[in-house]
Motif scaffolding. Structure first.
Motif, PDB file in Angstrom:
ATOM      1  N   GLN A 105       0.835  -1.202   0.000  1.00 52.28           N
ATOM      2  CA  GLN A 105       0.000   0.000   0.000  1.00 52.28           C
ATOM      3  C   GLN A 105       0.869   1.252   0.000  1.00 52.28           C
ATOM      4  OE1 GLN A 105      -3.786  -0.641   2.505  1.00 52.28           O
ATOM      5  NE2 GLN A 105      -2.218  -1.889   3.501  1.00 52.28           N
ATOM      6  N   ARG A 106       0.564   2.177  -0.915  1.00 53.09           N
ATOM      7  CA  ARG A 106       1.340   3.405  -1.051  1.00 53.09           C
ATOM      8  C   ARG A 106       0.460   4.594  -0.671  1.00 53.09           C
ATOM      9  NH1 ARG A 106       3.738   3.966  -6.707  1.00 53.09           N
ATOM     10  NH2 ARG A 106       1.556   4.210  -7.242  1.00 53.09           N
ATOM     11  N   TYR A 107       1.064   5.550   0.017  1.00 54.56           N
ATOM     12  CA  TYR A 107       0.362   6.767   0.406  1.00 54.56           C
ATOM     13  C   TYR A 107       0.230   7.677  -0.804  1.00 54.56           C
ATOM     14  CZ  TYR A 107      -0.500  11.334   2.475  1.00 54.56           C
ATOM     15  OH  TYR A 107      -1.019  12.564   2.765  1.00 54.56           O
ATOM     16  N   LEU A 108      -0.969   8.155  -1.028  1.00 54.99           N
ATOM     17  CA  LEU A 108      -1.234   9.116  -2.090  1.00 54.99           C
ATOM     18  C   LEU A 108      -1.774  10.383  -1.440  1.00 54.99           C
ATOM     19  CD1 LEU A 108      -2.934   6.753  -4.691  1.00 54.99           C
ATOM     20  CD2 LEU A 108      -0.578   7.575  -4.688  1.00 54.99           C
ATOM     21  N   GLY A 109      -1.095  11.493  -1.669  1.00 48.77           N
ATOM     22  CA  GLY A 109      -1.443  12.745  -1.020  1.00 48.77           C
ATOM     23  C   GLY A 109      -2.669  13.422  -1.576  1.00 48.77           C
ATOM     24  N   ASP A 110      -3.223  12.927  -2.675  1.00 47.38           N
ATOM     25  CA  ASP A 110      -4.373  13.581  -3.299  1.00 47.38           C
ATOM     26  C   ASP A 110      -5.697  13.131  -2.716  1.00 47.38           C
ATOM     27  OD1 ASP A 110      -4.479  11.023  -4.315  1.00 47.38           O
ATOM     28  OD2 ASP A 110      -4.751  11.632  -6.401  1.00 47.38           O
ATOM     29  N   GLY A 111      -5.708  12.688  -1.491  1.00 50.52           N
ATOM     30  CA  GLY A 111      -6.938  12.209  -0.865  1.00 50.52           C
ATOM     31  C   GLY A 111      -7.119  12.767   0.526  1.00 50.52           C
ATOM     32  N   PRO A 112      -6.151  12.659   1.371  1.00 47.84           N
ATOM     33  CA  PRO A 112      -5.074  11.668   1.273  1.00 47.84           C
ATOM     34  C   PRO A 112      -5.618  10.271   1.534  1.00 47.84           C
ATOM     35  CG  PRO A 112      -4.915  12.841   3.339  1.00 47.84           C
ATOM     36  CD  PRO A 112      -6.066  13.453   2.589  1.00 47.84           C
ATOM     37  N   ALA A 116      -3.626   0.223  -2.773  1.00 47.12           N
ATOM     38  CA  ALA A 116      -2.888  -1.013  -3.067  1.00 47.12           C
ATOM     39  C   ALA A 116      -2.287  -0.867  -4.459  1.00 47.12           C
ATOM     40  CB  ALA A 116      -3.818  -2.212  -2.999  1.00 47.12           C
ATOM     41  N   VAL A 117      -0.964  -0.992  -4.544  1.00 51.93           N
ATOM     42  CA  VAL A 117      -0.287  -0.777  -5.827  1.00 51.93           C
ATOM     43  C   VAL A 117       0.398  -2.035  -6.362  1.00 51.93           C
ATOM     44  CG1 VAL A 117       0.004   1.704  -5.513  1.00 51.93           C
ATOM     45  CG2 VAL A 117       1.772   0.147  -4.667  1.00 51.93           C
ATOM     46  N   ASP A 118       0.394  -3.096  -5.576  1.00 50.10           N
ATOM     47  CA  ASP A 118       0.985  -4.365  -6.034  1.00 50.10           C
ATOM     48  C   ASP A 118      -0.119  -5.401  -6.183  1.00 50.10           C
ATOM     49  OD1 ASP A 118       3.476  -3.169  -5.907  1.00 50.10           O
ATOM     50  OD2 ASP A 118       3.931  -3.981  -3.931  1.00 50.10           O
TER      51      ASP A 118
END
Length: 129
Positions: A105-112, A116-118
């Motif tokens: 899981q990667r943090y995305l600041g556009d939400g934040p 899940a990226v894998d």
């Protein structure tokens, strides 16, 4: 001559954090805990054995899933309070979610938010019977 296990800076519960890293790719696959017996068994077997805090017992990684971890190298950090296992992940899946790594899981600041990226490599229902 002191026992090599005595050189570990065990916490007040007799545990030490352990990181499993893919020996080839360098990917960090998972984090777990080890007690003295788990680290000794890991060194003896050449396969990762952890201590499950939730089950309060030793956990031979892959005992249910078959996704064992062959240990290529055991290291400790400069303070002797973290263990690093450089491993070969049998079956390519380290996570109980069926992914290569537990850190999917990667943090995305556009939400934040976390995303899940894998990909799931194998459905957990097909791993754990």
């Amino acid at each position: 001559m002191s026992n090599w296990l005595d050189e570990i800076a065990w916490d007040d519960k007799g545990l030490v954090p352990a990181i499993a890293q893919d020996a080839e790719s360098g990917d960090v696959l998972m984090f777990a805990w080890m007690n003295r017996e788990a680290l000794a068994r890991t060194a003896e077997l050449g396969e990762a054995v952890y201590f499950s805090r939730s089950r309060n017992k030793l956990w031979h990684k892959g005992e249910e899933s078959g996704h064992t971890q062959k240990v290529r190298e055991i290291r400790i950090d400069c303070d002797n309070d973290v263990v690093l296992l450089k491993i070969e992940q049998v079956g390519g899946i380290a996570c109980h979610t069926g992914r290569h790594s537990c850190f999917f899981q990667r943090y995305l600041g556009d939400g934040p938010r976390w995303e899940a990226v894998d990909p799931v490599l194998k459905d957990p229902k097909d791993i754990y019977k």
